[in-house]
Design a protein around this motif. Structure first.
Motif, PDB file in Angstrom:
ATOM      1  N   GLN A  56       0.841  -1.201   0.000  1.00  0.00           N
ATOM      2  CA  GLN A  56       0.000   0.000   0.000  1.00  0.00           C
ATOM      3  C   GLN A  56       0.870   1.243   0.000  1.00  0.00           C
ATOM      4  N   LEU A  57       1.955   1.164   0.746  1.00  0.00           N
ATOM      5  CA  LEU A  57       2.882   2.284   0.799  1.00  0.00           C
ATOM      6  C   LEU A  57       3.459   2.554  -0.585  1.00  0.00           C
ATOM      7  N   LEU A  58       3.914   1.488  -1.240  1.00  0.00           N
ATOM      8  CA  LEU A  58       4.505   1.647  -2.567  1.00  0.00           C
ATOM      9  C   LEU A  58       3.487   2.180  -3.569  1.00  0.00           C
ATOM     10  N   ILE A  59       2.265   1.710  -3.411  1.00  0.00           N
ATOM     11  CA  ILE A  59       1.226   2.172  -4.331  1.00  0.00           C
ATOM     12  C   ILE A  59       0.960   3.669  -4.111  1.00  0.00           C
ATOM     13  N   ASP A  60       0.949   4.084  -2.857  1.00  0.00           N
ATOM     14  CA  ASP A  60       0.734   5.505  -2.578  1.00  0.00           C
ATOM     15  C   ASP A  60       1.845   6.362  -3.184  1.00  0.00           C
ATOM     16  N   ILE A  61       3.094   5.887  -2.993  1.00  0.00           N
ATOM     17  CA  ILE A  61       4.220   6.648  -3.540  1.00  0.00           C
ATOM     18  C   ILE A  61       4.107   6.732  -5.060  1.00  0.00           C
ATOM     19  N   ARG A  62       3.717   5.579  -5.647  1.00  0.00           N
ATOM     20  CA  ARG A  62       3.662   5.540  -7.103  1.00  0.00           C
ATOM     21  C   ARG A  62       2.520   6.440  -7.621  1.00  0.00           C
ATOM     22  N   LYS A  63       1.460   6.462  -6.880  1.00  0.00           N
ATOM     23  CA  LYS A  63       0.356   7.340  -7.296  1.00  0.00           C
ATOM     24  C   LYS A  63       0.793   8.808  -7.288  1.00  0.00           C
ATOM     25  N   GLU A  64       1.526   9.147  -6.241  1.00  0.00           N
ATOM     26  CA  GLU A  64       2.018  10.528  -6.147  1.00  0.00           C
ATOM     27  C   GLU A  64       2.914  10.854  -7.325  1.00  0.00           C
ATOM     28  N   ALA A  65       3.829   9.916  -7.614  1.00  0.00           N
ATOM     29  CA  ALA A  65       4.759  10.126  -8.712  1.00  0.00           C
ATOM     30  C   ALA A  65       4.014  10.278 -10.027  1.00  0.00           C
ATOM     31  N   LYS A  66       3.047   9.418 -10.219  1.00  0.00           N
ATOM     32  CA  LYS A  66       2.294   9.492 -11.465  1.00  0.00           C
ATOM     33  C   LYS A  66       1.536  10.809 -11.567  1.00  0.00           C
ATOM     34  N   GLY A  67       1.049  11.248 -10.422  1.00  0.00           N
ATOM     35  CA  GLY A  67       0.310  12.516 -10.416  1.00  0.00           C
ATOM     36  C   GLY A  67       1.210  13.659 -10.865  1.00  0.00           C
ATOM     37  N   PHE A  86       7.395   9.757 -14.270  1.00  0.00           N
ATOM     38  CA  PHE A  86       7.279   8.367 -14.731  1.00  0.00           C
ATOM     39  C   PHE A  86       8.525   7.551 -14.432  1.00  0.00           C
ATOM     40  N   ALA A  87       9.647   8.247 -14.261  1.00  0.00           N
ATOM     41  CA  ALA A  87      10.862   7.516 -13.917  1.00  0.00           C
ATOM     42  C   ALA A  87      10.667   6.784 -12.594  1.00  0.00           C
ATOM     43  N   THR A  88      10.123   7.496 -11.625  1.00  0.00           N
ATOM     44  CA  THR A  88       9.888   6.887 -10.320  1.00  0.00           C
ATOM     45  C   THR A  88       8.804   5.817 -10.391  1.00  0.00           C
ATOM     46  N   SER A  89       7.712   6.114 -11.072  1.00  0.00           N
ATOM     47  CA  SER A  89       6.614   5.149 -11.111  1.00  0.00           C
ATOM     48  C   SER A  89       7.037   3.873 -11.842  1.00  0.00           C
ATOM     49  N   ASP A  90       7.840   4.035 -12.883  1.00  0.00           N
ATOM     50  CA  ASP A  90       8.312   2.843 -13.600  1.00  0.00           C
ATOM     51  C   ASP A  90       9.306   2.050 -12.765  1.00  0.00           C
ATOM     52  N   GLN A 120      10.857  -2.815 -10.537  1.00  0.00           N
ATOM     53  CA  GLN A 120      11.595  -3.559  -9.510  1.00  0.00           C
ATOM     54  C   GLN A 120      10.691  -4.548  -8.787  1.00  0.00           C
ATOM     55  N   LEU A 121       9.444  -4.175  -8.651  1.00  0.00           N
ATOM     56  CA  LEU A 121       8.514  -5.143  -8.058  1.00  0.00           C
ATOM     57  C   LEU A 121       8.368  -6.346  -8.989  1.00  0.00           C
ATOM     58  N   ALA A 122       8.349  -6.063 -10.275  1.00  0.00           N
ATOM     59  CA  ALA A 122       8.217  -7.157 -11.247  1.00  0.00           C
ATOM     60  C   ALA A 122       9.373  -8.129 -11.102  1.00  0.00           C
ATOM     61  N   GLN A 123      10.548  -7.569 -10.846  1.00  0.00           N
ATOM     62  CA  GLN A 123      11.718  -8.446 -10.677  1.00  0.00           C
ATOM     63  C   GLN A 123      11.566  -9.317  -9.438  1.00  0.00           C
ATOM     64  N   LEU A 124      10.826  -8.826  -8.476  1.00  0.00           N
ATOM     65  CA  LEU A 124      10.602  -9.587  -7.250  1.00  0.00           C
ATOM     66  C   LEU A 124       9.429 -10.550  -7.405  1.00  0.00           C
ATOM     67  N   GLY A 125       8.822 -10.510  -8.597  1.00  0.00           N
ATOM     68  CA  GLY A 125       7.715 -11.430  -8.829  1.00  0.00           C
ATOM     69  C   GLY A 125       6.369 -10.875  -8.405  1.00  0.00           C
ATOM     70  N   MET A 154      -4.709   1.093  -8.443  1.00  0.00           N
ATOM     71  CA  MET A 154      -3.681   0.121  -8.796  1.00  0.00           C
ATOM     72  C   MET A 154      -3.969  -1.181  -8.065  1.00  0.00           C
ATOM     73  N   SER A 155      -3.635  -2.261  -8.726  1.00  0.00           N
ATOM     74  CA  SER A 155      -3.777  -3.545  -8.056  1.00  0.00           C
ATOM     75  C   SER A 155      -2.482  -4.321  -8.240  1.00  0.00           C
ATOM     76  N   TRP A 156      -2.288  -5.279  -7.392  1.00  0.00           N
ATOM     77  CA  TRP A 156      -1.043  -6.045  -7.482  1.00  0.00           C
ATOM     78  C   TRP A 156      -1.316  -7.502  -7.186  1.00  0.00           C
ATOM     79  N   SER A 157      -0.416  -8.325  -7.651  1.00  0.00           N
ATOM     80  CA  SER A 157      -0.535  -9.742  -7.342  1.00  0.00           C
ATOM     81  C   SER A 157       0.832 -10.396  -7.393  1.00  0.00           C
ATOM     82  N   VAL A 158       0.965 -11.419  -6.582  1.00  0.00           N
ATOM     83  CA  VAL A 158       2.216 -12.175  -6.558  1.00  0.00           C
ATOM     84  C   VAL A 158       2.126 -13.225  -7.655  1.00  0.00           C
ATOM     85  N   GLU A 159       3.114 -13.238  -8.508  1.00  0.00           N
ATOM     86  CA  GLU A 159       3.100 -14.214  -9.603  1.00  0.00           C
ATOM     87  C   GLU A 159       3.608 -15.559  -9.107  1.00  0.00           C
ATOM     88  N   GLY A 160       2.949 -16.588  -9.567  1.00  0.00           N
ATOM     89  CA  GLY A 160       3.362 -17.940  -9.197  1.00  0.00           C
ATOM     90  C   GLY A 160       4.684 -18.250  -9.820  1.00  0.00           C
TER      91      GLY A 160
END
Length: 497
Positions: A451-462, A466-470, A475-480, A491-497
């Motif tokens: 939730q924290l990361l999503i809030d930060i990303r929302k702020e950045a996008k606002g 885009f450098a920060t939001s990307d 990096q989350l994608a790299q963590l799966g 925004m929604s998120w999910s852990v990839e199997g």
RNA sequence: GGUCCUGUGGCCGAGUGGCUAGGCAGAGCUCUGCAAAAGCUCGUACAGCGGUUCGAAUCCGCUCGGGACCUCCA
């Protein structure tokens, strides 16, 4: 409301299901032999009959579901070298037989839980019912349908067949069975090759052995199911399930034994699931093509491209009607994985949606949704056609997603249709099919961090940073963890199997 | 050899006489800062041959292929 119809292997047709005692159902399913690890093929009957159990219960029945644990072991091979399967393996592994039995029983239970299978009402063990088995054998001898030979007891198939239809279930012709000549040793104990063992005398090296009126030995292949089913479900009960490969000789022999003892056909509805194949061939020890459940869940097998979540296996199995063969492949399982995710995501969205009265009701859509939902029961009643149930559920997915994304007005459905949809999906997806999400995000701390990361990303996008939001998303994608922007800035998120 | 089942689009798989199964993959479009997701659209499949029928993937016959059981097996 349609009636439940079940395909009965005995009559080879679908029959309306009527319990012997209204409101109560007795169901027996052949359980695992715990001399080794369960494999993918074993998953099918337990998931299939779990859904049967769930559905019968949903229909208002009080179901007694009995599933045995075969821990006494059967013969590896008939004849001179006949050895108790479990004791043989125990020698190899230098373990106590019961230690081995316990180990594989635990593993089995663990897998069942992973599959979200509801535990049976009674899970009797063969070793715990030696007395009942001996009692049943004595009855058969007294009735004259079994004979003692060299400390073993055999069922007299020829005599039974003279007055009963041996082969009725499996479609065997008794003459053929009696003619079959086999070159197995130990056969000289039998009067006829078609006879099957009720009790076998134990060679001195056998570890698992019990006293009986005929000497030291162990029970035959088929008597345990007859004894335990009779004990817990009565002389005649409603449903007996198992894999198709058990039709003969196992279930055929069960009928013979129970019929002699109880003077009534033991089972009203015989239900058999088909096999899981791999490259078109049945998965089984003798074919050397098994993928154990532990390997499936971990991905640690040369045939597996990756690990598969137990729910994916469950979904994979339910996508097929239980009487069809189901062919395993990585591609098919990966398809199931994505399909389950799509269905589950939509279901989660629906759960979070509240009805809002806005816009006008789209009569056509409303009618279509209502029909799709109503058909679910019809399909289940048609011999548990979970494949069709899932097809309808998938047809509802675009409707749900469109409502969530406001492509369809929230009020496009009538309020009663909306709540019916929600209620029935809960019932079918979770309660009857027993599906669950595969996400491993049920962790409060992770939720907070995300939730924290999503809030930060929302702020950045606002701020169009885009450098920060990307960076956050990449990096989350790299963590799966995949992060998705939704319509409306959420925004929604999910852990990839 | 005997008994039985089966052959559906790239993959998995519903479906037993006429109405789009569904999922995955693929193609196009829309939405979107991008991506993903989502939505819309598309492929027009029923092993082959013959027959029954107004009409067949669906019924019948033959041919070919695959499988299960006959032995422990989910």
């Amino acid at each position: 409301m349609s009636q439940l119809k079940i395909y009965n292997s005995l009559t080879r047709q679908k029959e309306v299901f009527t319990p012997i005692t209204p409101g109560h159902v007795g169901m027996y399913v052949c359980g695992p032999t715990v001399s080794g690890e369960s494999h993918l093929g074993h998953a099918r009957p337990y998931i299939t009959f779990d859904v049967v159990y769930r559905y019968l219960t949903h229909l208002g029945n009080k179901v007694r579901y009995v599933r045995n644990i075969t821990d006494a072991g059967h013969f590896e091979e008939e004849g001179r070298e006949a050895e108790d399967k479990i004791s043989k393996k125990a020698v190899l592994e230098k373990l106590e037989p019961m230690e081995l039995v316990q180990k594989y029983t635990n593993l089995f239970h663990w897998a069942m839980e992973k599959f979200n299978n509801i535990p049976p009402s009674i899970e009797p063990t063969a070793t715990g019912h030696i007395v009942e088995q001996i009692g049943m054998i004595e009855q058969i001898i007294e009735a004259g349908y079994a004979y003692v030979s060299n400390g073993s007891v055999y069922f007299d198939v020829k005599k039974y067949a003279a007055s009963h239809d041996y082969g009725k279930l499996s479609g065997r012709v008794i003459e053929d069975l009696l003619e079959t000549t086999r070159e197995l040793e130990g056969q000289e104990e039998k009067r006829d090759t078609a006879d099957f063992a009720l009790w076998k005398n134990a060679a001195p090296e056998h570890i698992m052995r019990w006293k009986s009126p005929w000497g030291i030995g162990f029970p035959g292949w088929h008597i345990e199911c007859s004894a335990m089913a009779t004990k817990y479900l009565g002389a005649q009960f409603d449903i007996h399930g198992g894999g198709m490969d058990l039709l003969f000789p196992h279930h055929e022999s069960e009928i013979a034994q129970s019929t002699i003892c109880n003077h009534v056909a033991p089972v009203r509805y015989w239900v058999h699931n088909n096999m899981i194949t791999i490259n078109g061939r049945k998965m089984g020890k003798s074919y050397n093509n098994v993928i154990k459940l532990t390997e499936l869940f971990s991905g640690d097998h040369p045939l597996l491209a990756k690990a598969f979540h137990p729910m994916v296996i469950r979904f994979f199995i339910l996508q097929t009607q239980y009487r069809s063969t189901l062919d395993f492949s990585n591609e098919a399982l990966q398809a199931a994985e994505k399909g389950l995710k799509r269905l589950w995501d939509a279901w989660e969205k629906l759960k979070a949606l509240e009805y809002v009265q806005e816009g006008t009701v789209d009569e056509n859509l409303d009618k279509k949704v209502l029909q799709l939902v109503q058909e679910l029961e019809e399909f289940m009643n048609d011999d548990f056609n979970t494949a069709k149930v899932l097809a309808n559920l998938f047809e509802l997915v675009p409707v749900i997603n469109s409502m969530k994304d406001k492509l369809i007005a929230a009020g496009a459905l009538k309020e009663e249709t909306f709540s019916f949809l929600k209620k029935q999906l809960q019932l079918y997806i979770e309660d009857i099919l027993g599906l669950q999400g595969v996400s491993e995000a049920d962790n409060d701390r992770l939720q907070g961090v995300m939730q924290l990361l999503i809030d930060i990303r929302k702020e950045a996008k606002g701020k169009k940073d885009f450098a920060t939001s990307d960076k956050i998303r990449n990096q989350l994608a790299q963590l799966g963890i995949s992060l998705k922007d939704e319509k409306g800035g959420e925004m929604s998120w999910s852990v990839e199997g």
